[in-house]
Design an enzyme around this catalytic site. Structure first.
Site, PDB file in Angstrom:
ATOM      1  N   ILE A  93       0.832  -1.211   0.000  1.00 21.68           N
ATOM      2  CA  ILE A  93       0.000   0.000   0.000  1.00 21.68           C
ATOM      3  C   ILE A  93       0.863   1.256   0.000  1.00 21.68           C
ATOM      4  CG2 ILE A  93      -0.256   0.046   2.525  1.00 21.68           C
ATOM      5  CD1 ILE A  93      -2.842   1.074  -0.196  1.00 21.68           C
ATOM      6  N   GLU A 170      -7.202  -2.397   5.542  1.00 21.10           N
ATOM      7  CA  GLU A 170      -7.157  -3.004   6.877  1.00 21.10           C
ATOM      8  C   GLU A 170      -5.970  -3.950   6.990  1.00 21.10           C
ATOM      9  OE1 GLU A 170      -7.552  -6.307   6.097  1.00 21.10           O
ATOM     10  OE2 GLU A 170      -8.144  -5.557   4.117  1.00 21.10           O
ATOM     11  N   GLY A 312      -5.580  -7.057   0.696  1.00 22.37           N
ATOM     12  CA  GLY A 312      -6.112  -6.088   1.643  1.00 22.37           C
ATOM     13  C   GLY A 312      -5.279  -4.825   1.614  1.00 22.37           C
ATOM     14  N   GLU A 313      -5.223  -4.141   2.757  1.00 24.15           N
ATOM     15  CA  GLU A 313      -4.434  -2.910   2.927  1.00 24.15           C
ATOM     16  C   GLU A 313      -5.000  -1.721   2.150  1.00 24.15           C
ATOM     17  OE1 GLU A 313      -0.320  -3.558   1.936  1.00 24.15           O
ATOM     18  OE2 GLU A 313      -0.127  -5.339   3.186  1.00 24.15           O
ATOM     19  N   GLY A 314      -6.063  -1.913   1.363  1.00 24.59           N
ATOM     20  CA  GLY A 314      -6.549  -0.854   0.487  1.00 24.59           C
ATOM     21  C   GLY A 314      -5.855  -0.841  -0.853  1.00 24.59           C
TER      22      GLY A 314
END
Length: 345
Positions: A93, A170, A312-314
Protein backbone atom coordinates in the site's frame (compact mmCIF):
# COMPACT_ATOMS: atom_id res chain seq x y z
CA UNK A 1 -24.33 9.96 16.64
CA UNK A 2 -24.56 8.83 13.00
CA UNK A 3 -25.49 11.65 10.60
CA UNK A 4 -28.29 11.16 8.09
CA UNK A 5 -27.12 10.43 4.55
CA UNK A 6 -28.97 12.05 1.65
CA UNK A 7 -29.79 10.24 -1.58
CA UNK A 8 -28.19 11.56 -4.78
CA UNK A 9 -30.09 13.88 -7.09
CA UNK A 10 -31.46 12.38 -10.30
CA UNK A 11 -31.43 15.83 -11.92
CA UNK A 12 -27.65 16.20 -11.75
CA UNK A 13 -27.26 12.63 -13.02
CA UNK A 14 -29.35 13.49 -16.09
CA UNK A 15 -27.35 16.68 -16.70
CA UNK A 16 -24.06 14.80 -16.43
CA UNK A 17 -25.24 12.18 -18.91
CA UNK A 18 -26.20 14.93 -21.35
CA UNK A 19 -22.77 16.54 -20.99
CA UNK A 20 -21.04 13.20 -21.63
CA UNK A 21 -23.18 12.46 -24.67
CA UNK A 22 -22.01 15.67 -26.38
CA UNK A 23 -18.32 14.75 -26.05
CA UNK A 24 -16.40 13.92 -29.25
CA UNK A 25 -17.07 10.19 -29.19
CA UNK A 26 -19.81 7.69 -30.00
CA UNK A 27 -22.50 7.42 -27.33
CA UNK A 28 -21.39 5.13 -24.49
CA UNK A 29 -17.97 4.46 -26.02
CA UNK A 30 -16.04 5.23 -22.83
CA UNK A 31 -17.95 2.50 -21.07
CA UNK A 32 -17.48 2.30 -17.32
CA UNK A 33 -15.53 5.58 -17.24
CA UNK A 34 -18.81 7.30 -18.09
CA UNK A 35 -20.56 5.60 -15.16
CA UNK A 36 -17.77 6.65 -12.81
CA UNK A 37 -17.89 10.25 -14.04
CA UNK A 38 -21.64 10.39 -13.43
CA UNK A 39 -21.22 8.87 -9.98
CA UNK A 40 -18.57 11.37 -8.86
CA UNK A 41 -20.38 14.32 -10.43
CA UNK A 42 -23.60 13.28 -8.68
CA UNK A 43 -21.83 12.93 -5.32
CA UNK A 44 -20.28 16.38 -5.68
CA UNK A 45 -23.47 17.78 -7.28
CA UNK A 46 -21.54 19.44 -10.08
CA UNK A 47 -20.88 19.07 -13.81
CA UNK A 48 -17.16 19.64 -13.17
CA UNK A 49 -16.16 17.22 -10.38
CA UNK A 50 -12.59 17.06 -9.14
CA UNK A 51 -10.69 14.61 -6.92
CA UNK A 52 -8.87 16.49 -4.18
CA UNK A 53 -6.39 15.10 -1.63
CA UNK A 54 -7.24 11.42 -2.26
CA UNK A 55 -6.62 9.47 0.93
CA UNK A 56 -6.49 5.84 2.03
CA UNK A 57 -6.88 5.02 5.71
CA UNK A 58 -5.59 1.63 6.84
CA UNK A 59 -7.12 0.38 10.10
CA UNK A 60 -5.28 -2.34 12.05
CA UNK A 61 -6.61 -4.58 14.79
CA UNK A 62 -6.20 -8.04 16.30
CA UNK A 63 -8.75 -10.82 16.72
CA UNK A 64 -9.17 -13.11 19.70
CA UNK A 65 -10.15 -16.07 17.53
CA UNK A 66 -6.58 -16.34 16.20
CA UNK A 67 -5.30 -17.55 19.56
CA UNK A 68 -6.96 -20.91 18.86
CA UNK A 69 -4.77 -21.24 15.71
CA UNK A 70 -7.73 -22.78 13.86
CA UNK A 71 -8.51 -20.02 11.34
CA UNK A 72 -5.13 -18.63 10.24
CA UNK A 73 -1.65 -20.04 9.64
CA UNK A 74 -0.11 -16.76 10.83
CA UNK A 75 0.37 -15.73 14.47
CA UNK A 76 -1.28 -12.60 15.86
CA UNK A 77 2.11 -10.86 16.09
CA UNK A 78 2.09 -10.33 12.32
CA UNK A 79 -0.49 -7.55 12.70
CA UNK A 80 1.91 -5.49 14.81
CA UNK A 81 4.82 -6.30 12.50
CA UNK A 82 2.87 -5.19 9.43
CA UNK A 83 1.86 -1.92 11.10
CA UNK A 84 5.57 -1.22 11.60
CA UNK A 85 6.13 -2.12 7.95
CA UNK A 86 3.46 0.42 6.94
CA UNK A 87 5.11 3.07 9.09
CA UNK A 88 8.50 2.28 7.52
CA UNK A 89 7.07 2.55 4.00
CA UNK A 90 7.73 -1.07 3.05
CA UNK A 91 4.27 -2.49 2.28
CA UNK A 92 2.43 -2.74 -1.03
CA UNK A 93 0.00 0.00 0.00
CA UNK A 94 2.93 2.35 0.62
CA UNK A 95 4.26 1.69 -2.88
CA UNK A 96 0.92 2.24 -4.62
CA UNK A 97 0.03 5.33 -2.60
CA UNK A 98 3.41 6.87 -3.41
CA UNK A 99 2.99 5.98 -7.10
CA UNK A 100 -0.46 7.55 -7.34
CA UNK A 101 0.06 10.50 -4.97
CA UNK A 102 -2.41 9.24 -2.36
CA UNK A 103 -2.27 10.45 1.23
CA UNK A 104 -1.87 7.36 3.45
CA UNK A 105 -3.03 7.17 7.08
CA UNK A 106 -2.31 4.24 9.42
CA UNK A 107 -4.61 3.67 12.41
CA UNK A 108 -4.11 1.48 15.46
CA UNK A 109 -7.71 0.44 16.02
CA UNK A 110 -6.94 -2.44 18.35
CA UNK A 111 -3.51 -4.00 17.85
CA UNK A 112 -2.46 -6.39 20.61
CA UNK A 113 0.76 -4.50 21.34
CA UNK A 114 2.04 -1.27 22.85
CA UNK A 115 3.11 0.58 19.73
CA UNK A 116 5.65 3.36 20.16
CA UNK A 117 4.39 6.87 19.58
CA UNK A 118 4.87 7.79 15.94
CA UNK A 119 3.62 10.93 14.20
CA UNK A 120 2.66 8.76 11.24
CA UNK A 121 0.42 6.53 13.39
CA UNK A 122 -3.09 7.52 14.47
CA UNK A 123 -3.64 5.98 17.89
CA UNK A 124 -7.31 5.01 18.24
CA UNK A 125 -6.92 1.76 20.18
CA UNK A 126 -10.16 0.53 21.75
CA UNK A 127 -8.49 -2.51 23.35
CA UNK A 128 -5.63 -4.90 22.65
CA UNK A 129 -7.60 -7.02 20.22
CA UNK A 130 -11.10 -8.42 20.44
CA UNK A 131 -12.32 -11.33 22.55
CA UNK A 132 -12.50 -14.83 21.08
CA UNK A 133 -15.95 -14.98 19.50
CA UNK A 134 -15.96 -18.75 19.67
CA UNK A 135 -16.42 -18.19 23.42
CA UNK A 136 -18.13 -14.78 23.74
CA UNK A 137 -18.96 -11.68 21.74
CA UNK A 138 -15.94 -10.02 20.18
CA UNK A 139 -16.57 -6.74 22.00
CA UNK A 140 -19.12 -4.92 24.12
CA UNK A 141 -21.70 -2.56 22.59
CA UNK A 142 -19.90 0.29 24.36
CA UNK A 143 -16.63 -0.65 22.66
CA UNK A 144 -18.41 -1.04 19.33
CA UNK A 145 -19.98 2.42 19.54
CA UNK A 146 -16.61 3.88 20.54
CA UNK A 147 -15.00 2.29 17.46
CA UNK A 148 -17.73 3.64 15.17
CA UNK A 149 -17.20 7.13 16.62
CA UNK A 150 -13.42 6.90 16.16
CA UNK A 151 -13.89 5.96 12.52
CA UNK A 152 -16.15 8.97 12.05
CA UNK A 153 -13.65 11.31 13.69
CA UNK A 154 -10.76 10.09 11.54
CA UNK A 155 -12.72 10.66 8.32
CA UNK A 156 -13.85 14.08 9.52
CA UNK A 157 -10.21 15.09 10.04
CA UNK A 158 -9.36 14.09 6.45
CA UNK A 159 -12.40 16.01 5.21
CA UNK A 160 -11.26 19.13 7.06
CA UNK A 161 -7.91 18.72 5.27
CA UNK A 162 -9.67 19.09 1.87
CA UNK A 163 -10.02 15.37 1.10
CA UNK A 164 -13.12 14.57 -0.96
CA UNK A 165 -12.18 11.04 -2.08
CA UNK A 166 -11.34 8.40 0.50
CA UNK A 167 -10.61 4.69 0.52
CA UNK A 168 -10.13 2.25 3.36
CA UNK A 169 -7.81 -0.67 3.97
CA UNK A 170 -7.16 -3.00 6.88
CA UNK A 171 -4.63 -5.22 8.56
CA UNK A 172 -5.55 -7.84 11.11
CA UNK A 173 -4.67 -11.51 11.28
CA UNK A 174 -7.99 -13.35 11.48
CA UNK A 175 -10.12 -10.61 9.96
CA UNK A 176 -11.34 -12.72 7.03
CA UNK A 177 -13.10 -14.82 9.68
CA UNK A 178 -14.89 -11.75 11.05
CA UNK A 179 -15.74 -10.61 7.53
CA UNK A 180 -17.17 -14.03 6.59
CA UNK A 181 -19.42 -14.06 9.66
CA UNK A 182 -20.64 -10.52 9.00
CA UNK A 183 -21.17 -11.35 5.33
CA UNK A 184 -23.29 -14.35 6.23
CA UNK A 185 -25.31 -12.38 8.76
CA UNK A 186 -26.09 -9.45 6.46
CA UNK A 187 -26.58 -11.36 3.19
CA UNK A 188 -28.08 -14.58 4.63
CA UNK A 189 -25.68 -16.57 2.45
CA UNK A 190 -24.65 -19.86 4.06
CA UNK A 191 -21.60 -19.25 6.27
CA UNK A 192 -19.57 -22.02 4.62
CA UNK A 193 -19.97 -20.27 1.25
CA UNK A 194 -18.58 -17.06 2.76
CA UNK A 195 -15.35 -18.53 4.12
CA UNK A 196 -12.14 -18.31 2.09
CA UNK A 197 -8.47 -19.14 2.47
CA UNK A 198 -7.55 -15.79 4.02
CA UNK A 199 -3.79 -15.62 4.43
CA UNK A 200 -3.26 -18.89 2.59
CA UNK A 201 -4.85 -21.92 4.24
CA UNK A 202 -4.54 -25.28 2.50
CA UNK A 203 -7.67 -27.35 1.82
CA UNK A 204 -7.55 -29.04 5.20
CA UNK A 205 -7.10 -25.72 6.99
CA UNK A 206 -9.94 -24.18 5.00
CA UNK A 207 -12.28 -26.98 6.01
CA UNK A 208 -11.33 -26.53 9.67
CA UNK A 209 -11.94 -22.78 9.38
CA UNK A 210 -15.40 -23.44 7.92
CA UNK A 211 -16.23 -25.83 10.75
CA UNK A 212 -15.10 -23.36 13.44
CA UNK A 213 -16.98 -20.41 11.93
CA UNK A 214 -20.16 -22.41 11.42
CA UNK A 215 -20.12 -23.23 15.14
CA UNK A 216 -19.48 -19.56 15.99
CA UNK A 217 -22.34 -18.42 13.76
CA UNK A 218 -24.79 -20.89 15.27
CA UNK A 219 -23.67 -19.94 18.79
CA UNK A 220 -24.54 -16.26 18.36
CA UNK A 221 -27.11 -15.89 15.58
CA UNK A 222 -30.21 -15.95 17.78
CA UNK A 223 -28.83 -13.30 20.13
CA UNK A 224 -28.14 -10.50 17.64
CA UNK A 225 -30.65 -7.64 17.72
CA UNK A 226 -29.25 -4.92 15.41
CA UNK A 227 -26.50 -4.16 12.87
CA UNK A 228 -24.41 -2.66 15.66
CA UNK A 229 -24.91 -5.79 17.73
CA UNK A 230 -23.75 -7.90 14.76
CA UNK A 231 -20.59 -5.79 14.53
CA UNK A 232 -20.00 -6.21 18.26
CA UNK A 233 -20.53 -9.96 18.03
CA UNK A 234 -18.43 -10.82 14.98
CA UNK A 235 -16.38 -7.73 14.18
CA UNK A 236 -12.85 -6.59 14.73
CA UNK A 237 -12.10 -3.09 15.92
CA UNK A 238 -10.65 -2.27 12.49
CA UNK A 239 -13.82 -3.47 10.75
CA UNK A 240 -16.12 -1.53 13.08
CA UNK A 241 -14.05 1.62 12.64
CA UNK A 242 -14.30 1.21 8.87
CA UNK A 243 -18.09 0.94 9.14
CA UNK A 244 -18.16 4.19 11.09
CA UNK A 245 -15.73 5.78 8.64
CA UNK A 246 -17.86 4.77 5.65
CA UNK A 247 -21.01 6.20 7.26
CA UNK A 248 -19.28 9.51 8.00
CA UNK A 249 -17.72 9.78 4.54
CA UNK A 250 -21.14 9.34 2.93
CA UNK A 251 -22.69 11.89 5.29
CA UNK A 252 -19.97 14.36 4.23
CA UNK A 253 -20.68 13.60 0.54
CA UNK A 254 -17.24 12.16 -0.11
CA UNK A 255 -16.51 9.62 -2.84
CA UNK A 256 -15.76 6.30 -1.11
CA UNK A 257 -13.38 3.83 -2.75
CA UNK A 258 -14.39 0.34 -1.63
CA UNK A 259 -11.51 -2.13 -1.55
CA UNK A 260 -11.81 -5.89 -1.05
CA UNK A 261 -13.51 -8.50 1.10
CA UNK A 262 -12.96 -7.00 4.57
CA UNK A 263 -13.91 -3.45 3.59
CA UNK A 264 -16.99 -4.66 1.74
CA UNK A 265 -18.09 -6.64 4.80
CA UNK A 266 -17.84 -3.41 6.83
CA UNK A 267 -19.85 -1.72 4.09
CA UNK A 268 -22.64 -4.29 4.49
CA UNK A 269 -23.08 -3.13 8.08
CA UNK A 270 -23.03 0.53 7.04
CA UNK A 271 -25.63 -0.04 4.30
CA UNK A 272 -27.89 -1.85 6.76
CA UNK A 273 -27.67 1.17 9.07
CA UNK A 274 -28.35 3.62 6.18
CA UNK A 275 -29.14 2.32 2.70
CA UNK A 276 -28.10 5.59 1.00
CA UNK A 277 -24.44 4.84 1.77
CA UNK A 278 -24.11 2.79 -1.42
CA UNK A 279 -24.77 5.88 -3.57
CA UNK A 280 -21.37 7.24 -2.51
CA UNK A 281 -19.35 4.10 -3.21
CA UNK A 282 -17.14 3.11 -6.13
CA UNK A 283 -16.19 -0.57 -6.07
CA UNK A 284 -12.55 -0.68 -7.08
CA UNK A 285 -11.94 -4.40 -7.63
CA UNK A 286 -13.12 -7.96 -7.15
CA UNK A 287 -10.94 -9.77 -4.63
CA UNK A 288 -9.55 -13.26 -5.00
CA UNK A 289 -11.04 -14.07 -1.57
CA UNK A 290 -14.01 -16.26 -2.46
CA UNK A 291 -16.69 -14.36 -0.55
CA UNK A 292 -16.03 -10.99 -2.13
CA UNK A 293 -17.59 -11.52 -5.55
CA UNK A 294 -20.63 -12.99 -3.82
CA UNK A 295 -21.07 -9.74 -1.88
CA UNK A 296 -20.67 -7.68 -5.05
CA UNK A 297 -23.34 -9.83 -6.70
CA UNK A 298 -25.59 -9.43 -3.65
CA UNK A 299 -25.22 -5.65 -3.88
CA UNK A 300 -25.64 -5.79 -7.68
CA UNK A 301 -22.54 -3.67 -8.30
CA UNK A 302 -19.74 -3.90 -10.84
CA UNK A 303 -16.09 -3.49 -9.78
CA UNK A 304 -13.55 -1.60 -11.89
CA UNK A 305 -10.77 -4.21 -11.75
CA UNK A 306 -10.44 -7.97 -11.43
CA UNK A 307 -6.74 -8.67 -10.90
CA UNK A 308 -7.00 -11.53 -8.43
CA UNK A 309 -5.81 -9.26 -5.60
CA UNK A 310 -6.45 -10.52 -2.06
CA UNK A 311 -3.88 -8.65 -0.02
CA UNK A 312 -6.11 -6.09 1.64
CA UNK A 313 -4.43 -2.91 2.93
CA UNK A 314 -6.55 -0.85 0.49
CA UNK A 315 -4.32 -1.94 -2.40
CA UNK A 316 -7.19 -2.41 -4.86
CA UNK A 317 -8.45 1.10 -4.17
CA UNK A 318 -4.98 2.57 -4.61
CA UNK A 319 -4.38 0.78 -7.92
CA UNK A 320 -7.80 1.82 -9.27
CA UNK A 321 -7.46 5.53 -8.47
CA UNK A 322 -5.80 6.57 -11.78
CA UNK A 323 -8.74 5.06 -13.68
CA UNK A 324 -11.17 6.99 -11.48
CA UNK A 325 -9.18 10.17 -12.11
CA UNK A 326 -9.41 9.50 -15.86
CA UNK A 327 -13.19 9.62 -15.55
CA UNK A 328 -13.19 13.13 -14.10
CA UNK A 329 -10.55 14.34 -16.55
CA UNK A 330 -12.42 13.29 -19.70
CA UNK A 331 -15.59 14.89 -18.31
CA UNK A 332 -13.83 18.19 -17.64
CA UNK A 333 -11.29 18.41 -20.47
CA UNK A 334 -12.55 16.49 -23.50
CA UNK A 335 -13.98 18.62 -26.31
CA UNK A 336 -17.61 18.61 -27.41
CA UNK A 337 -18.70 18.15 -31.02
CA UNK A 338 -19.55 21.85 -31.14
CA UNK A 339 -16.28 23.15 -29.64
CA UNK A 340 -14.20 20.91 -31.91
CA UNK A 341 -16.28 21.67 -35.04
CA UNK A 342 -16.98 17.97 -35.60
CA UNK A 343 -20.22 16.81 -37.21
CA UNK A 344 -22.54 14.77 -35.01
CA UNK A 345 -24.25 11.57 -36.07
Amino acid sequence: MISKITALSKEIETALQKKIDFKTKPIGSLGMLEDIAIKIGSIQNTLTPKITTPTIVVFAGDHGITKSKKVSPYPQEVTQQMVLNFLNGGAAINVFCKQNKIDLKIVDAGVNADLDKNKALISAKIAKGTKDFSIEKAMTITQCNAAIKKGQEIVNTSYQNKCNTIGFGEMGIGNTSSAALLMSYFTKINIESCVGKGTGLDSEGLQQKKTVLKEVYQKHINNIESPTDALATFGGFEIVMMAGAILEAAALKMTILIDGFIVTAALLAAITIDKNVIDYCIFTHSSGEQGHQKILDFLNVKPILNLGLRLGEGTGAAVALPIIQSATLFLNEMATFESANISEA
